[in-house]
Design an enzyme around this catalytic site. Structure first.
Site, short mmCIF file in Angstrom:
data_model
loop_
_atom_site.label_atom_id
_atom_site.label_comp_id
_atom_site.label_asym_id
_atom_site.label_seq_id
_atom_site.Cartn_x
_atom_site.Cartn_y
_atom_site.Cartn_z
N LYS A 37 -4.98 1.10 9.29
CA LYS A 37 -6.21 1.05 10.07
C LYS A 37 -5.96 0.20 11.31
CE LYS A 37 -8.52 1.15 5.63
NZ LYS A 37 -7.54 0.86 4.57
N GLU A 69 -4.27 -6.90 9.59
CA GLU A 69 -4.42 -5.97 10.71
C GLU A 69 -5.59 -6.31 11.62
OE1 GLU A 69 -2.68 -3.79 12.06
OE2 GLU A 69 -1.42 -2.67 10.64
N LYS A 76 -13.55 -2.96 10.11
CA LYS A 76 -13.88 -3.69 8.87
C LYS A 76 -12.88 -4.81 8.61
CE LYS A 76 -10.64 -2.16 5.80
NZ LYS A 76 -9.90 -2.88 4.74
N GLY A 119 -10.89 3.87 3.42
CA GLY A 119 -11.85 3.55 2.39
C GLY A 119 -11.41 2.40 1.51
N ASN A 177 -7.12 -9.78 5.03
CA ASN A 177 -7.89 -10.19 6.20
C ASN A 177 -8.83 -11.35 5.87
OD1 ASN A 177 -7.26 -8.20 8.54
ND2 ASN A 177 -7.43 -6.92 6.72
N ASP A 203 -16.44 -0.38 2.49
CA ASP A 203 -15.19 -1.12 2.25
C ASP A 203 -15.41 -2.63 2.30
OD1 ASP A 203 -12.50 -1.55 1.80
OD2 ASP A 203 -11.81 -0.32 3.46
N SER A 244 -7.91 -9.42 -0.57
CA SER A 244 -8.04 -9.01 0.83
C SER A 244 -7.20 -9.90 1.74
CB SER A 244 -9.50 -9.09 1.26
OG SER A 244 -9.62 -8.91 2.66
N ARG A 249 13.27 1.00 5.47
CA ARG A 249 14.48 0.70 6.25
C ARG A 249 15.50 -0.07 5.39
NH1 ARG A 249 13.18 1.84 11.50
NH2 ARG A 249 10.95 1.73 12.06
N TRP A 267 0.83 -1.21 0.00
CA TRP A 267 0.00 0.00 0.00
C TRP A 267 0.86 1.26 0.00
CZ3 TRP A 267 -4.27 1.48 -1.75
CH2 TRP A 267 -5.00 2.54 -1.22
#
Length: 318
Positions: free
Chosen positions: A101, A267, A185, A130, A249, A237, A247, A31, A11
């Protein structure tokens, strides 16, 4: 605008590419120890976007000193540590934009609160939330997103400067709701993946309806506007988080119940712990979050947790 993007994952790299593409002067920081950053320096691609020569790659945090905007896309639980790395620079009058998030587990603080607590008060803090996946954006598929901040000036600056025909931004009006909705979400995304893994994908419609109500109640109890749960930060979302093959998740949830390995960051794993702690402080009932937590942290059987949800006392829908 001069912008430094912190975080060279999927991202963060896209955001740097996007902001360069729409005309900003952008540096992307990673890094020295980061394999992602090393690959970007060597090849100038992560397999999804090609980084033009106008986009500066750096291993030095010094880049933030001359930037107008600092965009952060790192693990949510690592935000406080990162902010403390900025302290020697004595940054003032910058705009920090948080593009991840979550909620800090130890303190229950929203990420904007963590950021504000660790920087000078002259700086503004905003969140960018979003739907949208890098794979689709890179292919030219547009989407709508939200920028929110307690600073109206910062919000206006960012929406006007970051919008394009690829991303349409809306002005957020509820920082609490947008942050909690965005973090939650990911938890609902894990729940959706678990349903997929159990062969119960048809229940995702009910999950969407009840999940949104659950998070709306939490947002309201925390002092936000419960309508935010029905906006782009959360319900808006869901398609990208509950159904998309991209996705993390959703895929993590599916792999988890199938006892298959999955190494990408999800996350929602951390967010569910933080949300349950927050819910306890305001006496908010979070049955779906609790079921996900029980499976992930307590080793409960996922099928049994679905049955627990089905056998709860009957209630009015609204």
């Amino acid at each position: 605008m001069k912008i430094t993007v912190i975080g060279c994952g999927r991202w963060g790299t896209f955001i740097a590419w996007y902001l360069d593409k729409i005309g900003h002067s952008v540096s992307l920081y990673g890094r020295k120890s980061s394999a992602h950053m090393q690959k970007l320096i060597e090849t100038r691609t992560n397999g999804l976007v090609e980084l033009p020569e106008t986009l500066h790659l750096t291993n030095s945090l010094d880049a933030v000193k001359d930037s107008d905007v600092i965009v952060i896309s790192v693990n949510s639980q690592g935000l406080r540590g990162l902010m403390r790395e900025f302290q020697p620079f004595e940054l003032k009058n910058k705009i920090f934009v948080l593009c991840m998030k979550g909620v800090e587990i130890e303190t229950g603080m929203r990420l904007s609160q963590v950021c504000a607590a660790e920087c000078d008060s002259s700086n503004a803090v905003a969140v960018w939330v979003g739907p949208g996946h890098v794979q689709e954006f890179a292919a030219g598929v547009p989407n709508c997103m939200v920028i929110d901040s307690d600073s109206e000036d910062a919000k206006k600056t960012l929406v006007e400067s970051f919008g394009s025909d690829l991303i349409r931004f809306y002005y957020g009006q509820d920082l609490i709701g947008n942050e909690i909705g965005a973090a939650a979400k990911n938890v609902v995304g894990i729940a959706a993946g678990m349903l997929d893994g159990l062969g119960l994908s048809t229940l995702k419609g009910a999950l969407m309806a009840r999940g949104t109500r659950e998070i709306a109640r939490l947002i309201d109890a925390l002092g936000g506007n419960e309508l935010s749960a029905y906006g782009l930060c959360h319900l808006g979302d869901y398609e990208a988080t509950l159904f998309s093959p991209y996705s993390h998740n959703r895929m993590f949830g599916e792999k988890f119940v199938k006892n298959e390995p999955y190494t990408d960051l999800a996350e929602g794993y951390y967010a569910v712990d933080a949300l349950l702690r927050l819910g306890k402080t305001v006496s908010a009932d979070l049955p779906i979050c609790r079921a996900v937590y029980n499976v992930l942290y307590k080793g409960e059987n996922a099928h049994d947790e679905v049955n627990v949800l089905f056998t709860r006392s009957i209630k009015n829908e609204f």
